[in-house]
Scaffold this active site. Structure first.
Site, mmCIF file in Angstrom:
data_model
loop_
_atom_site.group_PDB
_atom_site.id
_atom_site.type_symbol
_atom_site.label_atom_id
_atom_site.label_comp_id
_atom_site.label_asym_id
_atom_site.label_seq_id
_atom_site.Cartn_x
_atom_site.Cartn_y
_atom_site.Cartn_z
ATOM 1 N N THR A 548 0.688 -1.075 -0.109
ATOM 2 C CA THR A 548 -0.176 0.147 0.174
ATOM 3 C C THR A 548 0.698 1.040 -0.069
ATOM 4 O O THR A 548 1.659 1.230 0.798
ATOM 5 C CB THR A 548 -0.903 -0.303 1.083
ATOM 6 O OG1 THR A 548 -2.189 -1.270 1.245
ATOM 7 C CG2 THR A 548 -1.696 1.513 1.535
ATOM 8 N N PHE A 550 1.262 5.034 0.591
ATOM 9 C CA PHE A 550 0.351 6.628 1.437
ATOM 10 C C PHE A 550 1.105 7.511 1.250
ATOM 11 O O PHE A 550 2.350 7.653 0.340
ATOM 12 C CB PHE A 550 0.922 6.285 3.280
ATOM 13 C CG PHE A 550 0.317 4.462 3.735
ATOM 14 C CD1 PHE A 550 -1.373 4.508 4.428
ATOM 15 C CD2 PHE A 550 0.745 3.850 3.614
ATOM 16 C CE1 PHE A 550 -1.981 4.129 5.220
ATOM 17 C CE2 PHE A 550 -0.338 1.820 4.939
ATOM 18 C CZ PHE A 550 -1.423 2.719 4.994
#
Ligand code: PEP
Ligand code: MN
Length: 663
Positions: A548, A550
């Site tokens: 992921t 960010f």
């Protein structure tokens, strides 16, 4: 021995304990950790732990079982992070030190410094006093070499490391050297270690040719007990019967040393293998095994090198290895360390023009901002242990405090209303794609901008209270995403009930508070200890290639990146044939990579879309004053000419930042 002090110990009790120990010729080091404050006491005389245990203010006493004391994990639980003029080694970073075997002349060391800095090294190496096997071989330039190394390092913003072969050279080195290297041949030169340790400066301690790990840590103990706290261990290959390589790189030493000591450990693949082509794979192997970095020989012209040419990398090989390390970093849960670029490096002519300039009024980088303020807050959505919490630690290290809120919107609101300086928002997942909610949030809130990004590998574990096992579980708590990402594992337990929570941290908290062996949470492994939960199974995600990304947001204009390599923009293409084509052509004109193009509906205007584009310098082009200008110019042209020519409407620059940097 380690003396754990009571939480609310009175200052006079603390002083009494200290003088009790010092009177018995013990050296006392105070270490204030997050959870407890300890005294580390070492010395020649042995002391009955019970004598210390009864002193007021002492919680407990832990004798150190190892022959090395200050170097041991028992002495200090947290990893030591060595700070060399802003370049940090240890913790969650990978730091790369590079340069030639020896400083040969001004031109050579400047050229080497330039190419290693451009490819991403954070420190420059170069020997000036060379411990050569033959007395007839090149012995190094001595004091002159040290000065040249320093000049080249300063020119490219790199601290320098060089080998010291005898304490008699300290006076001529002390004003120029940031990190002293103790070579393999000198690892057990205890007189040198004592004098060097007393300087209090960082030292890279190479493992001796035939030294055991224990002997190596005892050598580190000499340095630590003489006065420095900053020792970096370096595995550089040991002598074995194998002749195919110069030495045998003892990769297994890395995880072993990691568990025995808190000191950072790096790998020198160059002296380990001695053959250029074998250096990058072993450097990467060192990183994969958990090293905090590598020190590697790079020469602008290896054929012309006066020492170790055969193992010196060509600049292009080094650049390729750096890119591979970048790819490997999130797999091992780390980020590649960058040179701290001070905003003072941002000269007037490098500043962008037009609308983007207003973001520069403060002209401070994220690191400068935190340094000036002394403290800063980063907001995230979820509870302690959530992936966003880990992303903050990864990006900011421990330079900010964290503020947990319960939605992405509240993260942004905390930044807008000043409760937080920064916010950490997930923006895309390598399997599930974009986090649309945050795309929309970013276009909605005009007072914030993106100032950085960080990628986290998403690994899931099944956590439960003590006494639970896979057979006792009936209910599993987690955020909706992990349920999808662990579908294969969960399919093996169809009887389990799934309960959705707002974050994985919340799931862990619910399970911990229930104290019930029928409950489990899906969260990351690091969440376990935070909630005193046991790990029933790790790696339960279906696809391990799960990352992921960010983004870090801040108030508009609060900080600025001196040399961005990345920009995110939102624009609406004019309602005319070819307008999107023309807008994108602009990025191509500046030689930029359009890495992502996403369209999002414009609320209230059915069937009209906003385009969200990520543009980056092509891989292989490092961010520099010159290359960054390409990004700035493209963005600027999109905001000015493209609007005037009616190609686009509503351009908004979400941020200009270095996508690989961390604080
Ligand atoms: C060096 O780093 O140049 C060197 C001589 O290394 P080692 O002491 O590991 O042989
Ligand atoms: Mn060498």
């Amino acid at each position: 021995m380690v003396i754990v002090l009571e939480k609310n110990i009175r200052e006079d009790d603390k002083q009494r304990i200290r003088s009790f120990l010092e009177k018995r010729s013990l050296k006392v080091n105070e270490i204030a950790g997050e959870e407890e404050t300890i005294f580390g006491a070492v010395g020649r005389l042995s002391l009955d732990p019970r004598e210390v245990e009864i002193l007021p203010g002492v919680q407990r006493v832990i004798p150190i079982s190892k022959p090395y004391k200050m170097a041991s994990r028992e002495f200090k639980r947290e990893n030591t992070v060595v700070d060399v003029r802003g370049v940090k080694i240890g913790g969650s970073r990978i730091s790369v030190i590079a340069g030639p075997c020896a400083v040969e002349n001004r031109e050579q060391i400047f050229e080497a410094a330039k190419c290693v800095a451009e490819s991403g090294a954070v420190m420059l190496r170069g020997g000036a006093y060379k411990p050569r096997t033959s007395p007839y071989a090149f012995q190094g330039l001595g004091a002159e070499g040290v000065k040249l190394l320093r000049e080249a390092g300063d020119a490219y913003g790199l601290p320098v490391v060089t080998e010291i072969v005898s304490s008699e050279y300290i006076p001529e080195m002390i004003d120029y050297v940031d990190v002293y290297q103790v070579g393999a041949r000198n690892m057990q030169n205890f007189e040198l270690l004592k004098k060097l340790g007393a300087l209090g400066k960082p030292v890279i301690l190479k493992r001796g040719l035939s030294a055991t790990i224990e002997e190596w840590l005892m050598a580190a103990e000499y340095l630590l007990s003489s006065g420095t706290n900053d020792v970096i261990l370096c595995e550089r290959g040991i002598r074995t019967y194998e002749k195919a390589t110069r030495n045998t790189l003892d990769l297994s030493a890395i995880p072993v040393v990691r568990s025995l000591t808190h000191l950072p450990i790096i790998v020198d693949p160059s002296h380990a293998v001695g053959i250029r082509d074998k250096v990058p794979p072993m450097g990467l192997a060192g990183i994969a095994a958990g090293a905090d970095g590598i020190i590697v020989e790079v020469h602008p012209c290896p054929e012309c090198a006066m020492s170790d040419g055969a193992q010196s990398l060509y600049p292009e090989q080094f650049e390729k290895m750096m890119r591979d390390i970048e790819v490997l970093a999130p797999v091992v849960g780390k980020v590649v360390s960058r040179r701290p670029v001070r905003s003072s490096a941002l000269s007037v002519e490098n500043r962008p023009e037009g609308k983007v300039t207003n973001a520069l009024s403060a002209a401070e980088s994220v690191a400068d901002y935190i340094r000036r303020k002394g403290s800063a807050v980063c907001a995230y959505s979820g509870n302690q242990g959530a992936f966003a919490d880990q992303a903050i630690t990864r990006y900011f290290d421990d330079s900010v405090s964290k503020l947990a809120v319960d939605s992405f919107r509240k993260v942004i609101e905390a930044v807008v209303d000043g409760r937080a300086d920064f916010g950490m928002l997930p923006i895309e997942n390598s399997l599930a794609g974009s986090v649309y909610e945050n795309y929309d949030n970013l276009s909605l809130y005009e007072d914030i901008e993106i100032v950085g990004s960080v990628t986290i590998r998403i690994e899931h574990s099944l956590l439960a209270v003590k006494g639970a096992d896979l057979n006792t579980i009936r209910t599993v708590y987690s955020h909706p995403q992990p349920f999808v990402q662990c579908a294969d594992f969960l399919a093996g337990h169809p009887e389990w009930k799934h309960v959705e929570t707002d974050s994985t941290g919340t799931a862990a908290r619910i399970v911990a508070e229930s104290g019930d062996v029928t409950n489990a949470a899906i969260a990351s492994e690091v969440t376990g200890p935070l909630y005193h939960l046991e790990i029933l199974k790790t790696g339960i995600e279906t696809n391990p290639l799960n990352y992921t990304r960010f983004v870090i947001v801040a108030g508009k204009g609060a900080v600025v990146c001196p040399v961005p390599n990345f920009s995110a923009v939102i624009f609406t293409a004019a309602n005319e044939p070819g307008s999107l084509y023309k807008a994108l052509g602009l990025f191509s004109k500046y030689g930029l990579n359009l890495t992502k193009l996403e369209s999002r509906p414009i609320h209230g205007e059915p069937w009209r879309y906003r385009f969200y584009a990520n543009i980056a310098l092509p891989s292989g082009v490092a961010a520099s004053a010159v290359s960054s200008e390409r990004i700035r110019s493209a963005v600027n042209e999109l905001q000015t000419r493209a609007v005037e020519d009616n190609i686009v409407e509503d351009v908004r620059v979400l941020g200009l930042y270095d996508s690989a940097a961390s604080v």
